[in-house]
Write an enzyme that holds these catalytic residues in place. Structure first.
Site, PDB file in Angstrom:
ATOM      1  N   GLU A 132     -57.452 110.576 -42.199  1.00 27.77           N
ATOM      2  CA  GLU A 132     -58.651 111.313 -41.799  1.00 27.77           C
ATOM      3  C   GLU A 132     -59.423 110.471 -40.785  1.00 27.77           C
ATOM      4  O   GLU A 132     -59.138 109.273 -40.649  1.00 27.77           O
ATOM      5  CB  GLU A 132     -59.529 111.575 -43.031  1.00 27.77           C
ATOM      6  CG  GLU A 132     -58.837 112.444 -44.062  1.00 27.77           C
ATOM      7  CD  GLU A 132     -59.696 112.725 -45.298  1.00 27.77           C
ATOM      8  OE1 GLU A 132     -60.872 112.287 -45.323  1.00 27.77           O
ATOM      9  OE2 GLU A 132     -59.174 113.375 -46.208  1.00 27.77           O
ATOM     10  N   GLY A 136     -57.893 105.802 -42.681  1.00 26.06           N
ATOM     11  CA  GLY A 136     -56.582 105.546 -42.089  1.00 26.06           C
ATOM     12  C   GLY A 136     -55.803 104.589 -42.961  1.00 26.06           C
ATOM     13  O   GLY A 136     -54.966 104.994 -43.768  1.00 26.06           O
ATOM     14  N   THR A 163     -48.691 113.782 -37.182  1.00 28.74           N
ATOM     15  CA  THR A 163     -47.467 114.028 -36.410  1.00 28.74           C
ATOM     16  C   THR A 163     -46.912 115.397 -36.778  1.00 28.74           C
ATOM     17  O   THR A 163     -46.896 115.758 -37.973  1.00 28.74           O
ATOM     18  CB  THR A 163     -46.415 112.936 -36.731  1.00 28.74           C
ATOM     19  OG1 THR A 163     -47.003 111.674 -36.497  1.00 28.74           O
ATOM     20  CG2 THR A 163     -45.169 113.098 -35.876  1.00 28.74           C
ATOM     21  N   GLY A 247     -40.872 106.564 -45.927  1.00 25.35           N
ATOM     22  CA  GLY A 247     -41.219 106.814 -44.527  1.00 25.35           C
ATOM     23  C   GLY A 247     -41.071 105.553 -43.689  1.00 25.35           C
ATOM     24  O   GLY A 247     -40.657 105.606 -42.527  1.00 25.35           O
ATOM     25  N   GLU A 368     -47.763 105.032 -40.228  1.00 26.10           N
ATOM     26  CA  GLU A 368     -47.174 104.827 -41.574  1.00 26.10           C
ATOM     27  C   GLU A 368     -47.500 103.424 -42.099  1.00 26.10           C
ATOM     28  O   GLU A 368     -46.688 102.786 -42.777  1.00 26.10           O
ATOM     29  CB  GLU A 368     -45.691 105.162 -41.588  1.00 26.10           C
ATOM     30  CG  GLU A 368     -45.501 106.629 -41.172  1.00 26.10           C
ATOM     31  CD  GLU A 368     -44.218 107.268 -41.606  1.00 26.10           C
ATOM     32  OE1 GLU A 368     -43.651 106.838 -42.623  1.00 26.10           O
ATOM     33  OE2 GLU A 368     -43.797 108.222 -40.926  1.00 26.10           O
TER      34      GLU A 368
HETATM   35  N1  CAA Z   1     -45.498 103.671 -54.910  1.00 23.17           N
HETATM   36  C1  CAA Z   1     -46.078 104.271 -55.997  1.00 23.17           C
HETATM   37  N2  CAA Z   1     -47.321 103.968 -56.437  1.00 23.17           N
HETATM   38  C2  CAA Z   1     -48.004 103.035 -55.741  1.00 23.17           C
HETATM   39  C3  CAA Z   1     -47.481 102.392 -54.611  1.00 23.17           C
HETATM   40  C4  CAA Z   1     -46.169 102.742 -54.201  1.00 23.17           C
HETATM   41  N3  CAA Z   1     -45.610 102.166 -53.145  1.00 23.17           N
HETATM   42  N4  CAA Z   1     -48.381 101.513 -54.144  1.00 23.17           N
HETATM   43  C5  CAA Z   1     -49.443 101.586 -54.961  1.00 23.17           C
HETATM   44  N5  CAA Z   1     -49.219 102.515 -55.919  1.00 23.17           N
HETATM   45  C6  CAA Z   1     -50.129 102.910 -57.003  1.00 23.17           C
HETATM   46  C7  CAA Z   1     -50.736 101.682 -57.684  1.00 23.17           C
HETATM   47  O1  CAA Z   1     -49.963 101.251 -58.768  1.00 23.17           O
HETATM   48  C8  CAA Z   1     -52.095 102.204 -58.126  1.00 23.17           C
HETATM   49  O2  CAA Z   1     -51.923 102.934 -59.322  1.00 23.17           O
HETATM   50  P1  CAA Z   1     -52.890 102.668 -60.602  1.00 23.17           P
HETATM   51  O3  CAA Z   1     -54.240 103.106 -60.137  1.00 23.17           O
HETATM   52  O4  CAA Z   1     -52.333 103.502 -61.698  1.00 23.17           O
HETATM   53  O5  CAA Z   1     -52.837 101.191 -60.860  1.00 23.17           O
HETATM   54  C9  CAA Z   1     -52.475 103.214 -57.046  1.00 23.17           C
HETATM   55  O6  CAA Z   1     -51.237 103.608 -56.415  1.00 23.17           O
HETATM   56  C10 CAA Z   1     -53.386 102.622 -55.977  1.00 23.17           C
HETATM   57  O7  CAA Z   1     -52.742 101.447 -55.490  1.00 23.17           O
HETATM   58  P2  CAA Z   1     -53.553 100.216 -54.920  1.00 23.17           P
HETATM   59  O8  CAA Z   1     -54.651  99.844 -55.877  1.00 23.17           O
HETATM   60  O9  CAA Z   1     -52.590  99.159 -54.527  1.00 23.17           O
HETATM   61  O10 CAA Z   1     -54.239 100.906 -53.647  1.00 23.17           O
HETATM   62  P3  CAA Z   1     -55.158 100.318 -52.532  1.00 23.17           P
HETATM   63  O11 CAA Z   1     -56.268 101.245 -52.333  1.00 23.17           O
HETATM   64  O12 CAA Z   1     -55.469  98.865 -52.804  1.00 23.17           O
HETATM   65  O13 CAA Z   1     -54.251 100.483 -51.208  1.00 23.17           O
HETATM   66  C11 CAA Z   1     -52.659  99.986 -49.545  1.00 23.17           C
HETATM   67  C12 CAA Z   1     -53.085  99.866 -51.010  1.00 23.17           C
HETATM   68  C13 CAA Z   1     -51.427  99.130 -49.395  1.00 23.17           C
HETATM   69  C14 CAA Z   1     -53.728  99.470 -48.590  1.00 23.17           C
HETATM   70  C15 CAA Z   1     -52.320 101.453 -49.225  1.00 23.17           C
HETATM   71  O14 CAA Z   1     -53.509 102.195 -49.236  1.00 23.17           O
HETATM   72  C16 CAA Z   1     -51.628 101.682 -47.901  1.00 23.17           C
HETATM   73  O15 CAA Z   1     -50.405 101.595 -47.820  1.00 23.17           O
HETATM   74  N6  CAA Z   1     -52.391 102.024 -46.820  1.00 23.17           N
HETATM   75  C17 CAA Z   1     -51.803 102.451 -45.560  1.00 23.17           C
HETATM   76  C18 CAA Z   1     -51.713 103.941 -45.523  1.00 23.17           C
HETATM   77  C19 CAA Z   1     -50.768 104.428 -44.468  1.00 23.17           C
HETATM   78  O16 CAA Z   1     -49.646 103.965 -44.344  1.00 23.17           O
HETATM   79  N7  CAA Z   1     -51.233 105.433 -43.709  1.00 23.17           N
HETATM   80  C20 CAA Z   1     -50.422 106.063 -42.730  1.00 23.17           C
HETATM   81  C21 CAA Z   1     -50.584 107.545 -42.856  1.00 23.17           C
HETATM   82  S1  CAA Z   1     -49.214 108.559 -42.497  1.00 23.17           S
HETATM   83  C22 CAA Z   1     -49.058 108.560 -40.831  1.00 23.17           C
HETATM   84  O17 CAA Z   1     -48.931 107.539 -40.233  1.00 23.17           O
HETATM   85  C23 CAA Z   1     -49.135 109.853 -40.095  1.00 23.17           C
HETATM   86  C24 CAA Z   1     -47.915 110.387 -39.531  1.00 23.17           C
HETATM   87  O18 CAA Z   1     -47.882 111.576 -39.350  1.00 23.17           O
HETATM   88  C25 CAA Z   1     -46.741 109.559 -39.098  1.00 23.17           C
END
Ligand code: CAA
Length: 388
Positions: A132, A136, A163, A247, A368
């Site tokens: 959003e 991000g 995308t 992804g 991603e």
């Molecule tokens: N698989 C499954 N569950 C997961 C996971 C995974 N890989 N990673 C974390 N979780 C779970 C955790 O266990 C946690 O669960 P509980 O609450 O039960 O403990 C929950 O998800 C939240 O996890 P975190 O506390 O680790 O979350 P966070 O807020 O600290 O964020 C982060 C972690 C790594 C920063 C994550 O938010 C992230 O990857 N951010 C980047 C987002 C991203 O890639 N955005 C791109 C969007 S898509 C795109 O690019 C558009 C397109 O069209 C191409």
């Protein structure tokens, strides 16, 4: 067919698949890539033919019309298609890993039967609406809402950087059922983009991957029936993050393809370009560039295959996918920069493919999950392994 070191013994199916995809990429996709880059025209014909070849639903089960292939094949095909056209690569990647995958992994039988066949045939393209304007890298802070109403939910708000957003017929959307719940309110929905209230608010004018759309989507009281809830209420962030693990293998494959195209072009150029009375390929300075490019590409490729191999084995591959995406995207940026250097002034012009490769490579360090987010994910997994 060069499988770049993949052990082919007993893997005849993979060799045949790669021969077919490589021939298609080089004969059909590559010749039109410059046109698509310059005009921004969506590669409709590529997508149609890729669907016919099974590339738009590569890992989807045969019962839903998919090709039922493994993630290693997917990574390899992403490299092949992206070596020809990175825009076509990302369109394929989003459909496969960000839309078809979560529907198959978390959907009900009815949802899989309804939504997967049109995605696989590309009758309807998919998009993944998580980011959003204000969310991000931190998708848990999203603000789009899904209010429970009689028979379903009403979705309101704006999604950014989506995308395939312009062309998509199916959108996996993440919205909060209750903002006071924070991350625990995030919920996933499968939305038909022909629903009333859905619109494409804006299209981004980008540096690279110009033939794939990157859209801002607007949801104005979009009524989504209850049977479009994907997974359970509050499960959305986990669905999104698990989906992004897969992804990231796709984007790593895309980065490998871009980097490989730049390396191949650099070798060809170095053999043809003469300075000081001989092809520049004879100069040690150029040989060292080519050697370093080759090492970084292959190292990133092996990390990508490793993540894909673990996905196929059914074990958690969060760290390995982040390693692959980080290594491959940074290798792509580094290799394409060096490729321009090898080409000298020619590489800075639009006449040579490395100029496009350089612009296309940059996005792989951003979408991603940025490189900074990949490092955060890797470090978190490393420390989690110590404290277990
Ligand atoms: N698989 C499954 N569950 C997961 C996971 C995974 N890989 N990673 C974390 N979780 C779970 C955790 O266990 C946690 O669960 P509980 O609450 O039960 O403990 C929950 O998800 C939240 O996890 P975190 O506390 O680790 O979350 P966070 O807020 O600290 O964020 C982060 C972690 C790594 C920063 C994550 O938010 C992230 O990857 N951010 C980047 C987002 C991203 O890639 N955005 C791109 C969007 S898509 C795109 O690019 C558009 C397109 O069209 C191409």
């Amino acid at each position: 067919m060069n499988l770049f070191g993949w052990p082919v013994e007993g893997d005849e199916d993979k060799r045949m698949l790669m021969e077919q995809v490589s021939a298609f990429a080089q004969k059909v996709v590559a010749p039109k890539a410059k046109h698509h880059d310059e005009t921004g025209e969506f590669p409709t014909d590529n997508v149609k033919q890729m669907a016919e070849m099974g590339l738009m639903g590569m890992m989807v089960g045969e019962e839903y019309g998919g090709a039922n292939l493994d993630a290693v094949s997917y990574a390899m095909c992403m490299e092949e298609i992206s070596a020809a056209c990175a825009s076509t690569g990302v369109i394929m990647s989003v459909n496969n890993s960000l839309v078809a995958w979560p529907i198959e992994a978390f959907g009900t039988e009815e949802q899989k039967k309804k939504w997967l066949p049109p995605l696989v045939s590309a009758e309807k393209l998919g998009c993944f609406a998580l980011s959003e304007p204000g969310a991000g890298s931190d998708p848990g802070g999203l603000k789009v809402t899904a209010k429970k109403v009689d028979g379903g939910y009403k979705i309101n708000g704006t999604k950014n950087w989506i995308t395939n957003g312009k062309e998509a017929g199916i959108c996996v959307v993440f919205a909060s059922i209750d903002l006071s719940l924070g991350q625990k309110g995030v919920t996933a929905f499968i939305v038909d983009t022909s629903l009333k209230g859905f619109s494409v608010a804006k299209l981004e004018d980008k540096l690279g991957i110009t033939a794939s759309s990157t859209a801002q989507l607007f949801f104005d009281d979009v009524f989504v029936p209850s049977d479009c809830l994907l997974g359970k209420e509050g499960q959305g962030l986990k669905i999104a993050l698990a989906t992004l693990d897969g992804g990231r293998i796709g984007i790593a494959g895309q980065a490998l393809g871009i980097a490989r195209c730049a390396l191949e072009a650099s070798k060809k150029f170095a053999l043809e370009r003469e300075q000081f009375g001989a092809p520049i390929a004879k100069l040690q300075a150029i040989q060292w560039h080519i050697a370093d490019m080759s090492v970084r590409l292959q190292a990133a490729r092996l990390l990508t295959w490793n993540a894909a191999r673990l996905k196929d084995a059914g074990v958690r591959f969060t760290k390995e996918a982040a390693q692959a995406k980080l290594a491959a995207s940074e290798a792509a940026m580094w290799i394409t920069t060096k490729a321009i250097q090898v080409h000298g002034g020619y590489g800075y012009t639009k006449e040579y493919v490395v100029e496009r490769n350089f612009r296309d490579a940059k996005i792989t360090e951003i979408y991603e999950g940025t490189s900074e987010i990949q490092r955060l994910v890797i470090a978190a997994q490393e420390f989690a392994a110590v404290t277990k």
